[in-house]
Scaffold this motif. Structure first.
Motif, PDB file in Angstrom:
ATOM      1  N   MET A   1      31.636   6.441  25.592  1.00 24.00           N
ATOM      2  CA  MET A   1      32.758   5.546  25.871  1.00 24.00           C
ATOM      3  C   MET A   1      33.639   5.363  24.636  1.00 24.00           C
ATOM      4  O   MET A   1      34.873   5.453  24.712  1.00 24.00           O
ATOM      5  N   LEU A   2      33.016   5.104  23.492  1.00 24.87           N
ATOM      6  CA  LEU A   2      33.793   4.893  22.271  1.00 24.87           C
ATOM      7  C   LEU A   2      34.538   6.158  21.855  1.00 24.87           C
ATOM      8  O   LEU A   2      35.680   6.098  21.388  1.00 24.87           O
ATOM      9  N   LEU A   3      33.899   7.302  22.031  1.00 23.65           N
ATOM     10  CA  LEU A   3      34.540   8.561  21.662  1.00 23.65           C
ATOM     11  C   LEU A   3      35.733   8.838  22.568  1.00 23.65           C
ATOM     12  O   LEU A   3      36.814   9.217  22.107  1.00 23.65           O
ATOM     13  N   MET A   4      35.567   8.636  23.870  1.00 19.28           N
ATOM     14  CA  MET A   4      36.668   8.853  24.797  1.00 19.28           C
ATOM     15  C   MET A   4      37.796   7.851  24.561  1.00 19.28           C
ATOM     16  O   MET A   4      38.970   8.161  24.729  1.00 19.28           O
ATOM     17  N   PHE A   5      37.435   6.641  24.165  1.00 15.69           N
ATOM     18  CA  PHE A   5      38.447   5.652  23.811  1.00 15.69           C
ATOM     19  C   PHE A   5      39.270   6.139  22.623  1.00 15.69           C
ATOM     20  O   PHE A   5      40.502   6.020  22.609  1.00 15.69           O
ATOM     21  N   GLY A   6      38.598   6.701  21.625  1.00 14.28           N
ATOM     22  CA  GLY A   6      39.298   7.241  20.473  1.00 14.28           C
ATOM     23  C   GLY A   6      40.216   8.388  20.836  1.00 14.28           C
ATOM     24  O   GLY A   6      41.318   8.521  20.286  1.00 14.28           O
ATOM     25  N   VAL A   7      39.794   9.226  21.784  1.00 13.09           N
ATOM     26  CA  VAL A   7      40.641  10.330  22.227  1.00 13.09           C
ATOM     27  C   VAL A   7      41.891   9.785  22.907  1.00 13.09           C
ATOM     28  O   VAL A   7      43.009  10.253  22.691  1.00 13.09           O
ATOM     29  N   GLY A   8      41.692   8.761  23.740  1.00 11.99           N
ATOM     30  CA  GLY A   8      42.830   8.150  24.412  1.00 11.99           C
ATOM     31  C   GLY A   8      43.835   7.576  23.436  1.00 11.99           C
ATOM     32  O   GLY A   8      45.046   7.596  23.687  1.00 11.99           O
ATOM     33  N   LEU A   9      43.355   7.074  22.287  1.00 14.17           N
ATOM     34  CA  LEU A   9      44.249   6.534  21.274  1.00 14.17           C
ATOM     35  C   LEU A   9      45.147   7.610  20.669  1.00 14.17           C
ATOM     36  O   LEU A   9      46.203   7.305  20.123  1.00 14.17           O
ATOM     37  N   HIS A  10      44.716   8.861  20.736  1.00 12.82           N
ATOM     38  CA  HIS A  10      45.503   9.960  20.192  1.00 12.82           C
ATOM     39  C   HIS A  10      46.178  10.803  21.273  1.00 12.82           C
ATOM     40  O   HIS A  10      46.989  11.670  20.965  1.00 12.82           O
ATOM     41  N   PHE A  11      45.838  10.551  22.532  1.00 15.23           N
ATOM     42  CA  PHE A  11      46.302  11.417  23.625  1.00 15.23           C
ATOM     43  C   PHE A  11      47.155  10.587  24.569  1.00 15.23           C
ATOM     44  O   PHE A  11      46.646   9.806  25.358  1.00 15.23           O
ATOM     45  N   SER A  12      48.455  10.734  24.495  1.00  9.72           N
ATOM     46  CA  SER A  12      49.360   9.930  25.302  1.00  9.72           C
ATOM     47  C   SER A  12      49.540  10.541  26.686  1.00  9.72           C
ATOM     48  O   SER A  12      49.171  11.695  26.937  1.00  9.72           O
ATOM     49  N   LEU A  13      50.131   9.760  27.570  1.00  6.11           N
ATOM     50  CA  LEU A  13      50.431  10.255  28.908  1.00  6.11           C
ATOM     51  C   LEU A  13      51.394  11.434  28.839  1.00  6.11           C
ATOM     52  O   LEU A  13      51.287  12.385  29.625  1.00  6.11           O
ATOM     53  N   ASP A  14      52.322  11.391  27.892  1.00  7.36           N
ATOM     54  CA  ASP A  14      53.248  12.515  27.734  1.00  7.36           C
ATOM     55  C   ASP A  14      52.511  13.793  27.361  1.00  7.36           C
ATOM     56  O   ASP A  14      52.874  14.882  27.812  1.00  7.36           O
ATOM     57  N   ASP A  15      51.464  13.667  26.524  1.00 10.42           N
ATOM     58  CA  ASP A  15      50.661  14.838  26.170  1.00 10.42           C
ATOM     59  C   ASP A  15      49.988  15.424  27.404  1.00 10.42           C
ATOM     60  O   ASP A  15      49.908  16.642  27.562  1.00 10.42           O
ATOM     61  N   LEU A  16      49.465  14.525  28.263  1.00  7.34           N
ATOM     62  CA  LEU A  16      48.780  14.973  29.472  1.00  7.34           C
ATOM     63  C   LEU A  16      49.753  15.653  30.424  1.00  7.34           C
ATOM     64  O   LEU A  16      49.453  16.702  31.000  1.00  7.34           O
ATOM     65  N   LEU A  17      50.931  15.066  30.591  1.00  9.50           N
ATOM     66  CA  LEU A  17      51.927  15.656  31.488  1.00  9.50           C
ATOM     67  C   LEU A  17      52.463  16.967  30.934  1.00  9.50           C
ATOM     68  O   LEU A  17      52.833  17.866  31.697  1.00  9.50           O
ATOM     69  N   ALA A  18      52.473  17.103  29.599  1.00  9.33           N
ATOM     70  CA  ALA A  18      53.004  18.321  28.985  1.00  9.33           C
ATOM     71  C   ALA A  18      52.146  19.539  29.287  1.00  9.33           C
ATOM     72  O   ALA A  18      52.639  20.664  29.253  1.00  9.33           O
ATOM     73  N   VAL A  19      50.863  19.333  29.562  1.00 13.39           N
ATOM     74  CA  VAL A  19      49.960  20.465  29.811  1.00 13.39           C
ATOM     75  C   VAL A  19      49.504  20.511  31.270  1.00 13.39           C
ATOM     76  O   VAL A  19      48.600  21.264  31.612  1.00 13.39           O
ATOM     77  N   ARG A  20      50.134  19.723  32.144  1.00 10.77           N
ATOM     78  CA  ARG A  20      49.665  19.634  33.530  1.00 10.77           C
ATOM     79  C   ARG A  20      49.782  20.966  34.271  1.00 10.77           C
ATOM     80  O   ARG A  20      48.952  21.272  35.132  1.00 10.77           O
ATOM     81  N   LYS A  21      50.795  21.767  33.928  1.00 11.05           N
ATOM     82  CA  LYS A  21      51.007  23.010  34.666  1.00 11.05           C
ATOM     83  C   LYS A  21      49.919  24.039  34.402  1.00 11.05           C
ATOM     84  O   LYS A  21      49.729  24.952  35.215  1.00 11.05           O
ATOM     85  N   ILE A  22      49.223  23.911  33.282  1.00  6.86           N
ATOM     86  CA  ILE A  22      48.117  24.826  33.007  1.00  6.86           C
ATOM     87  C   ILE A  22      46.767  24.146  33.167  1.00  6.86           C
ATOM     88  O   ILE A  22      45.808  24.734  33.668  1.00  6.86           O
ATOM     89  N   ALA A  23      46.666  22.853  32.777  1.00  5.15           N
ATOM     90  CA  ALA A  23      45.377  22.166  32.826  1.00  5.15           C
ATOM     91  C   ALA A  23      44.915  21.922  34.260  1.00  5.15           C
ATOM     92  O   ALA A  23      43.732  22.078  34.573  1.00  5.15           O
ATOM     93  N   LEU A  24      45.819  21.539  35.149  1.00  6.72           N
ATOM     94  CA  LEU A  24      45.425  21.217  36.525  1.00  6.72           C
ATOM     95  C   LEU A  24      44.951  22.443  37.299  1.00  6.72           C
ATOM     96  O   LEU A  24      43.802  22.482  37.747  1.00  6.72           O
TER      97      LEU A  24
END
Length: 564
Positions: free
Chosen positions: A66-89
Motif C-alpha cells: 500500500m505504501l509503495l503504491m501510494f508513493g507511485v501515485g505521488l509521482h504518477f499523475s492522471l495525465d501520465d496515465l492518459l498519455a500511455v493509454r493507447k499502448i497500456a490498455l
C-alpha cells in the motif's frame, strides 16, 4: 502477549536476516532482494529452525504494498496515465490473454481441470507492481516515458485482476469448483455491479479527492509539525486503501495508488514522498521476506521440469508477447525490451488469486507451489534481465538486419516534415524529452527565439507538438536515425532532459560522432552518476539537488549581505 511477541519476533527476524543476506548478496554483486527472499525461505515453515508467523508477515507486507503504491501515485499523475493509454490498455489486455493461454495450456497438458487451468494461467499473466517499481527506481527509469508505459500497463493489469477476483466465486461452479452460494446474483449482475463500484471509486477519487486531500495536507502543513505531516501522509495511504476495499471492492494496492495520484495535486507531494520513503522501504523488504516464507524448496526437487516450464512462461512467454506488442505499436526496440523485462515476473496478485482458486476448489495444491516457485525465481532474476537490455539491444542492432529495420522504420512521425522551417535545421538546439523539465527548457528557448527540435518517445505527444507548429521527431534518441532526423549534425547544443539514465551515454556518443563540435547538457538525479558522467563525457551535468542548493544559497547570501 503471545500475539504481540509473535509480531516482534517476525519483524525482528525478518528485517535482521534480510539485512545480513541482503548485504551478502550486494557484496556478491547480486540484487539485494535475492537476500530478502532467501531470508524468508530460512524463517519460513518449510525449513528447519526458527519459524516466523506467516500471517503476520503477510499483513505487514500488505502495508508495504500500500505504501509503495501510494508513493507511485505521488509521482504518477492522471495525465501520465492518459498519455500511455493507447499502448497500456490494449497491450496489457492482449498480453494477459496470451500468458493465460500459455499457462492454461500447460496446466491442461498436466491433466488439471479447466477451472484450475484458467486460474493458473491468469495467475501467471499479472506482474508484481512492487518488483517493477523497485527495478525502475534503481535504474532511474520511473519518471521516464518507458517507465510510465510499464507502470500504466500494470495499473491496467491490476484493474483487470480486480474484476477477476470478484467474478471468480460466482463462476466457480461452472468451472468445476465449489460454486457460488445459493441465491447468489447472476454473473452479468455481478459484473455490472463491479464495474459500477470501480467506476464510482475512480470518479470519487478524481473528482472529490483531488480537491479534498490536498486541502487536508495543506491544513496539516500549516501547523508546522513534521510528525503530524508524516502521520497525515501514512494515514491517507492506509485509510484510503482500506476504505476503497471495504466500500468499493477495489484492492488495497489500487486504492493506495489512486490516493497518491490525488495527493499529487498538492504542492507538498514531493515532501510527502520523502517522508514516507523510509516506511515504504522497510515494509517493501517485509514483502519479499513474506514471499520467501511461502516457498517450499521441495518443489524444485519433486517437480523440476514443471517449475522450468512455469518460469519459461513467466520470463520468456510474457516477455516475447509484450515485446511484440510494443513493437506493433511502433515504439523503439529499447522501449520494447524494457517493458518486456518489467513484466517478466509475478507477484502479489498471483498469490491472492492462487489462494482464492484453492479455496474455491479450482486450483490443486501443487498449483500454489509451482506459482510460488515461479514467483521466487522470476523475482530473483528480474534485475538481471534489466542489465541485459543494453547489451542485447546493441548486439541485435549490430548483427540483425531486422532489428536495424525496427530502428529505421518508415514512419511519418520519425521524420521531420518537409515543410519544417529552415531556421530549425541550422545551429538549433536538439531537446531530448518533453516532460516537466523539457517543457520548461522549451519555453525558455522559445522566449529567447532560439530554434529547437524536440526528440520524444511519446507518439501522441509528438503529434500534439506538430499540431502546435513545433518541430518534433518521434523515437529513441539513443538511435542514430532519430538524432539524424533532428539534424544533430548542424545543431549547436544537445540537451538531454529525459530521466532515462541508461541511454544517455549512447546519446552523447552518437551526437559527438555525427557532430564533434556539439555541446551537451544533461540532467541527473544521482550524485554518483553525475560524477561519472562528468568524468566520462565532456557534457555539462546538472544535478537537481545541487542546483536547488546553489540557487537557495545565492538567494540567502544576497538577502543576508549588508547593504553597500
Amino acid at each position: 502477549m503471545p500475539h504481540s511477541v509473535s509480531l516482534i519476533n517476525t519483524v525482528a527476524a525478518g528485517l535482521g536476516l534480510a539485512l545480513v543476506l541482503g548485504f551478502l548478496a550486494a557484496r556478491l554483486r547480486l540484487p539485494a532482494l535475492v537476500g530478502y527472499l532467501l531470508a524468508g525461505v530460512i524463517i519460513g515453515p518449510f525449513t528447519p529452525g526458527f519459524v516466523a508467523d506467516a500471517s503476520i508477515a503477510a499483513q505487514l507486507a500488505e502495508i508495504g504494498v500500500m505504501l509503495l503504491m501510494f508513493g507511485v501515485g505521488l509521482h504518477f499523475s492522471l495525465d501520465d496515465l492518459l498519455a500511455v493509454r493507447k499502448i497500456a490498455l490494449p497491450g496489457a489486455i492482449v498480453q494477459m490473454a496470451v500468458a493465460t493461454l500459455l499457462g492454461g495450456g500447460l496446466a491442461a497438458w498436466w491433466g488439471w481441470s479447466p477451472g484450475g487451468a484458467l486460474v493458473f494461467g491468469l495467475a501467471l499473466s499479472v506482474a508484481s507492481t512492487v518488483v517493477l517499481l523497485r527495478a525502475l527506481e534503481s535504474l532511474g527509469l520511473l519518471d521516464s516515458f518507458t517507465g510510465r508505459i510499464a507502470v500504466g500497463w500494470l495499473v491496467v493489469e491490476d484493474l483487470a485482476m480486480v474484476l477477476v477476483l470478484v467474478l471468480l466465486p460466482p463462476l466457480a461452479g461452472v468451472l468445476g469448483g465449489q460454486g457460488a452460494a445459493a441465491g447468489a446474483a447472476p454473473v452479468w449482475q455481478t459484473l455490472g455491479l463491479t464495474l459500477l463500484q470501480v467506476g464510482g471509486f475512480v470518479t470519487l477519487m478524481l473528482v472529490v479527492g483531488r480537491r479534498v486531500f490536498p486541502w487536508i495536507l495543506w491544513q496539516v502543513t500549516r501547523t508546522g509539525s513534521r510528525e503530524l505531516f508524516t502521520l497525515c501522509v501514512v494515514a491517507a495511504a492506509v485509510s484510503i486503501a482500506f476504505a476503497s476495499a471495504a466500500l468499493f471492492g477495489v484492492s488495497f494496492a489500487l486504492g493506495a495508488f489512486f490516493a497518491g495520484m490525488v495527493m499529487r495535486e498538492s504542492e507538498f507531494s514531493h515532501r510527502a514522498a520523502q517522508e514516507s520513503l523510509p516506511l515504504r522501504d522497510a515494509f517493501a523488504v517485509l514483502f519479499f521476506v513474506s514471499v520467501g516464507m511461502l516457498f517450499d524448496p521441495r518443489v524444485l526437487i519433486e517437480r523440476p521440469l514443471q517449475v522450468l516450464a512455469v518460469v519459461g512462461v513467466i520470463v520468456a512467454g510474457k516477455s516475447v508477447a509484450a515485446c511484440a506488442l510494443v513493437l506493433l505499436f511502433r515504439y523503439p526496440l529499447g522501449t520494447a525490451l524494457t517493458v518486456s523485462a518489467s513484466l517478466a515476473q509475478i507477484g502479489e496478485f498471483s498469490f491472492i488469486l492462487a489462494g482464492l482458486g484453492a479455496a474455491l476448489g479450482l486450483l490443486p495444491a501443487e498449483g500454489q507451489s509451482l506459482l510460488l516457485a515461479g514467483a521466487l525465481i522470476s523475482i530473483a532474476i528480474n534485475p538481471l534481465l534489466f542489465t541485459l537490455i543494453g547489451p542485447l539491444q546493441k548486439r541485435l542492432s549490430v548483427r540483425s538486419s531486422f532489428a536495424r529495420g525496427l530502428a529505421s522504420r518508415d514512419d511519418p512521425l520519425a521524420e521531420l516534415p518537409v515543410s519544417t522551417e529552415a531556421r530549425y535545421l541550422s545551429r538549433q538546439v536538439v531537446l531530448v524529452g518533453y516532460g516537466r523539465v523539457g517543457r520548461r527548457i522549451a519555453a525558455a528557448l522559445a522566449a529567447h527565439d532560439i530554434p529547437f527540435v524536440v526528440a520524444e518517445q511519446n507518439r501522441e505527444l509528438v503529434e500534439k507538438l506538430r499540431a502546435e507548429g513545433m518541430a518534433a521527431v518521434w523515437g529513441d534518441a539513443a538511435e542514430a536515425a532519430v538524432l539524424i532526423q533532428a539534424h544533430i549534425a548542424r545543431a549547436r547544443v544537445l540537451v538531454v532532459a529525459t530521466a532515462d539514465a541508461i541511454n544517455v551515454r549512447q546519446m552523447i556518443r552518437t551526437a559527438h560522432t555525427l557532430n564533434p563540435s556539439i555541446e551537451t547538457v544533461i540532467r541527473s538525479h544521482n550524485e554518483d552518476e553525475a560524477r561519472l558522467l562528468t568524468q566520462e563525457t565532456s557534457a555539462t551535468v546538472f544535478l537537481g539537488e545541487q542546483e536547488l542548493a546553489q540557487a537557495m544559497a545565492q538567494a540567502a547570501v544576497h538577502r543576508a549581505a549588508p547593504a553597500a
